[in-house]
Motif scaffolding. Structure first.
Motif, mmCIF file in Angstrom:
data_model
loop_
_atom_site.group_PDB
_atom_site.id
_atom_site.type_symbol
_atom_site.label_atom_id
_atom_site.label_comp_id
_atom_site.label_asym_id
_atom_site.label_seq_id
_atom_site.Cartn_x
_atom_site.Cartn_y
_atom_site.Cartn_z
ATOM 1 N N MET A 1 0.737 -1.188 -0.082
ATOM 2 C CA MET A 1 0.149 0.146 0.007
ATOM 3 C C MET A 1 0.853 1.363 -0.008
ATOM 4 N N ILE A 2 0.462 2.084 -0.803
ATOM 5 C CA ILE A 2 1.066 3.499 -0.842
ATOM 6 C C ILE A 2 0.240 4.433 -0.469
ATOM 7 N N ARG A 3 0.632 5.267 0.519
ATOM 8 C CA ARG A 3 -0.303 6.356 0.929
ATOM 9 C C ARG A 3 0.310 7.753 1.003
ATOM 10 N N PHE A 4 -0.122 8.497 0.216
ATOM 11 C CA PHE A 4 0.188 9.990 0.420
ATOM 12 C C PHE A 4 -0.743 10.810 1.113
ATOM 13 N N ALA A 5 -0.095 11.461 2.195
ATOM 14 C CA ALA A 5 -1.279 12.118 3.158
ATOM 15 C C ALA A 5 -0.819 13.832 3.171
ATOM 16 N N ASP A 6 -1.548 14.425 2.321
ATOM 17 C CA ASP A 6 -1.380 16.102 2.271
ATOM 18 C C ASP A 6 -0.096 16.432 1.775
ATOM 19 N N VAL A 7 0.291 15.743 0.933
ATOM 20 C CA VAL A 7 1.724 15.846 0.651
ATOM 21 C C VAL A 7 2.128 17.093 -0.414
ATOM 22 N N SER A 8 2.992 17.778 0.080
ATOM 23 C CA SER A 8 3.346 19.117 -0.843
ATOM 24 C C SER A 8 4.752 18.789 -0.997
ATOM 25 N N VAL A 9 5.322 19.382 -2.379
ATOM 26 C CA VAL A 9 6.701 19.411 -2.554
ATOM 27 C C VAL A 9 7.017 20.602 -3.288
ATOM 28 N N ALA A 10 7.991 21.584 -2.558
ATOM 29 C CA ALA A 10 8.273 22.675 -3.298
ATOM 30 C C ALA A 10 9.851 22.746 -3.619
ATOM 31 N N PHE A 11 10.222 23.238 -4.778
ATOM 32 C CA PHE A 11 11.585 23.303 -5.057
ATOM 33 C C PHE A 11 11.845 24.933 -5.156
ATOM 34 N N GLY A 12 12.247 25.662 -4.108
ATOM 35 C CA GLY A 12 12.388 27.108 -3.938
ATOM 36 C C GLY A 12 10.984 27.526 -4.166
ATOM 37 N N SER A 13 10.572 28.513 -4.977
ATOM 38 C CA SER A 13 9.407 29.152 -5.012
ATOM 39 C C SER A 13 8.211 28.298 -5.939
ATOM 40 N N VAL A 14 8.851 27.366 -6.471
ATOM 41 C CA VAL A 14 8.053 26.343 -7.410
ATOM 42 C C VAL A 14 7.442 25.195 -6.670
ATOM 43 N N THR A 15 6.078 25.072 -6.696
ATOM 44 C CA THR A 15 5.618 23.982 -6.019
ATOM 45 C C THR A 15 5.215 22.904 -7.128
ATOM 46 N N ASP A 25 -3.458 0.753 -3.885
ATOM 47 C CA ASP A 25 -3.022 -0.611 -3.536
ATOM 48 C C ASP A 25 -2.958 -1.421 -4.615
ATOM 49 N N GLU A 26 -3.125 -0.979 -5.796
ATOM 50 C CA GLU A 26 -2.979 -1.838 -7.048
ATOM 51 C C GLU A 26 -1.319 -2.315 -7.126
ATOM 52 N N ALA A 27 -1.352 -3.342 -7.891
ATOM 53 C CA ALA A 27 0.020 -3.929 -8.241
ATOM 54 C C ALA A 27 0.538 -2.781 -9.309
ATOM 55 N N ARG A 28 -0.090 -2.231 -10.224
ATOM 56 C CA ARG A 28 0.489 -1.448 -11.202
ATOM 57 C C ARG A 28 -0.329 -0.286 -11.489
ATOM 58 N N VAL A 29 0.180 0.892 -11.450
ATOM 59 C CA VAL A 29 -0.449 2.324 -11.289
ATOM 60 C C VAL A 29 -0.021 3.188 -12.732
ATOM 61 N N GLY A 30 -0.632 3.671 -13.570
ATOM 62 C CA GLY A 30 -0.302 4.460 -14.445
ATOM 63 C C GLY A 30 -0.481 5.870 -13.752
ATOM 64 N N VAL A 31 0.586 6.725 -14.169
ATOM 65 C CA VAL A 31 0.405 8.368 -13.844
ATOM 66 C C VAL A 31 0.678 9.035 -15.145
ATOM 67 N N ILE A 32 -0.298 9.729 -15.439
ATOM 68 C CA ILE A 32 -0.065 10.716 -16.856
ATOM 69 C C ILE A 32 -0.430 12.012 -16.396
#
Length: 121
Positions: A1-15, A25-32
């Protein structure tokens, strides 16, 4: 299981990601999505190559920010640029290089390299 809870990532001023929450919880997931949409950042978070600016990413019950090495043993990652993936001059040396962290003896490393190369041709 992979869980993101209110995740933010910023690189300097770029979010790159802004308050993402999702459970997978799937074996394979596509992110487009479009270029610059945060797909690579999302993938890098899953194995701890990037840590969240805020929020929490859990993989198999492990917090990637605190347990990066353990997460990377469970999660594979292929870089977008094949030149960043291949480190050594031959395939056998590259496979052996990936085994270095296990601190195996030379004979065991060579055996595992031969076995992997035979398995995948």
């Amino acid at each position: 299981m992979i869980r993101f809870a209110d995740v933010s990532v910023a690189f300097g001023s770029v979010t790159a990601l802004d308050r993402v929450s999702v459970e997978l919880d799937e074996a394979r997931v596509g992110v487009i999505g479009p270029n610059g949409g945060g797909k690579s950042t999302f993938a890098r978070l899953i194995n701890g190559l990037t840590t969240p600016t805020s929020g929490q990413v859990m993989v198999q019950g492990l917090d990637v920010a605190r347990n990066g090495p353990a997460v990377r043993r469970a999660v594979g990652y292929l870089f977008t640029d094949p030149d960043a993936q291949i480190v050594m001059p031959t395939v056998a040396e590259d496979v052996a290089f990936s085994l270095r962290r296990l601190r195996l003896g030379k004979e065991e490393t060579n055996r595992r390299v031969r076995q992997a190369l035979a398995r995948f041709g």
